[in-house]
Design an enzyme around this catalytic site. Structure first.
Site, mmCIF file in Angstrom:
data_model
loop_
_atom_site.group_PDB
_atom_site.id
_atom_site.type_symbol
_atom_site.label_atom_id
_atom_site.label_comp_id
_atom_site.label_asym_id
_atom_site.label_seq_id
_atom_site.Cartn_x
_atom_site.Cartn_y
_atom_site.Cartn_z
ATOM 1 N N HIS A 53 43.586 21.042 22.789
ATOM 2 C CA HIS A 53 42.679 21.404 21.695
ATOM 3 C C HIS A 53 43.278 22.576 20.928
ATOM 4 C CE1 HIS A 53 41.421 24.237 24.809
ATOM 5 N NE2 HIS A 53 40.678 24.897 23.946
ATOM 6 N N HIS A 55 42.502 25.744 20.081
ATOM 7 C CA HIS A 55 42.334 27.196 20.245
ATOM 8 C C HIS A 55 43.682 27.896 20.433
ATOM 9 C CE1 HIS A 55 37.824 26.818 21.441
ATOM 10 N NE2 HIS A 55 37.992 26.903 20.141
ATOM 11 N N ASP A 57 44.732 30.326 22.176
ATOM 12 C CA ASP A 57 45.257 30.622 23.513
ATOM 13 C C ASP A 57 45.788 29.353 24.202
ATOM 14 O OD1 ASP A 57 42.510 29.792 23.756
ATOM 15 O OD2 ASP A 57 42.462 30.575 25.793
ATOM 16 N N HIS A 58 45.768 28.230 23.491
ATOM 17 C CA HIS A 58 46.349 26.981 24.013
ATOM 18 C C HIS A 58 47.525 26.470 23.166
ATOM 19 C CE1 HIS A 58 43.166 26.105 27.075
ATOM 20 N NE2 HIS A 58 42.623 27.092 26.380
ATOM 21 N N HIS A 111 33.588 21.260 23.700
ATOM 22 C CA HIS A 111 34.138 22.621 23.570
ATOM 23 C C HIS A 111 34.685 22.797 22.152
ATOM 24 C CE1 HIS A 111 36.191 26.317 24.727
ATOM 25 N NE2 HIS A 111 37.347 25.810 24.344
ATOM 26 N N ASP A 131 39.887 23.100 28.192
ATOM 27 C CA ASP A 131 38.709 23.955 28.387
ATOM 28 C C ASP A 131 37.419 23.137 28.416
ATOM 29 O OD1 ASP A 131 40.410 26.091 28.367
ATOM 30 O OD2 ASP A 131 39.744 26.905 26.439
ATOM 31 N N HIS A 169 41.975 27.627 32.553
ATOM 32 C CA HIS A 169 41.679 29.024 32.903
ATOM 33 C C HIS A 169 41.362 29.191 34.381
ATOM 34 C CE1 HIS A 169 41.327 30.742 28.789
ATOM 35 N NE2 HIS A 169 40.952 29.516 28.465
#
Ligand SMILES: [Zn+2]
Length: 258
Positions: A53, A55, A57-58, A111, A131, A169
């Site tokens: 996805h 985001h 942080d990915h 999400h 996530d 995570h």
């Protein structure tokens, strides 16, 4: 022979490296630096990037990785993934370059609006679910509805019980504290807390989990069970009208859970 290695990033992210021979593919590289350091330390060459996805942080490390390695970038068709070369959606399949692992794709919105998962079936089943499904928890609903998330989690929960769950995570112990609040009488949750805490005390990841363990201890997969519905109703002090209502109530309860 493929191995799957967690590369820690930021505070609690895992970037998953799939290693076969001298090649490695990475799932959800939010940061390039730890991936480049790992490739260097392990004498490996990057062969592909997979994203679940959009985001940061990915996917934030993709441009810097691509500056070093001209590799394909697989990711959800309906999200903005930097430098994506192969857009994917439900029903698509990927043979991971360099690793020769065949992965199938699920759409798992909730999400984010077009989050995807990569999975394989038995005899060696696994899923990379970003996530959406966490060990003993699930992602927050940033772009989707409770209906969508419940449907996405139900799809993942229907995978073979031995499916190894690689999520994005290390939230497991905090998630289990909430699970124990939802189902205080559960000996499965109690036993899992002991087991996972021991791993964290040795600085080991609690992941991968399994779909079987999640079905037994993850409150968000258990929202259709009468006992869990009753606990959600008691917490909200109102009647709960089914699994989606129970799921939405659990998600809100968790958001406020300290
Ligand atoms: Zn996310």
């Amino acid at each position: 022979m493929m191995s799957i290695i967690p590369i820690p990033a930021f505070r609690d992210n895992y970037i998953w490296a799939l290693r076969s021979g001298r090649f490695a593919a990475v799932v959800d590289p939010g940061d390039a630096a730890p991936v480049l350091a790992w490739l260097d330390a392990n004498d490996a060459e990057l062969s592909a990037i997979l994203a679940t996805h959009h985001h940061a942080d990915h996917v934030g490390g993709i441009p810097a990785l691509r500056a070093h390695y001209d590799v394909p970038v697989f990711g959800p068709a309906h999200e903005a993934i930097p430098q994506r070369t192969h857009p994917l959606a439900e029903g698509d399949q990927v043979v991971v370059p360099g690793i020769e692992l065949l992965l199938s794709v699920f759409d798992i919105p909730g999400h984010t609006a077009a989050h995807i998962a990569y999975y394989t079936m038995p005899p060696d089943p696994l899923v990379f679910c970003g996530d959406t499904l966490f060990a003993a928890g699930c992602g927050r609903l940033f772009e989707g509805t409770p209906e969508q998330m419940w449907s996405s989690l139900s799809k993942l929960a229907a995978l073979d019980e031995n499916t190894r769950v690689y999520c994005g995570h290390e939230y497991t112990l905090a998630n289990l504290r909430f699970a124990a609040a939802v189902e205080p009488a559960s000996t499965d949750i109690e036993a899992r807390i002991v087991h996972e805490r021991e791993k964290r005390e040795r600085n080991l990841p609690t992941l991968p989990s399994t779909i079987g363990a999640e079905r037994a201890t993850n409150p968000f997969l258990r929202a259709a069970l009468p006992d869990v519905i009753a606990r959600a109703a008691a917490h909200e002090q109102r009647p709960i009208t089914g699994a989606v209502d129970a799921f939405a109530t659990l998600r809100e309860w968790k958001n406020a859970f300290a």
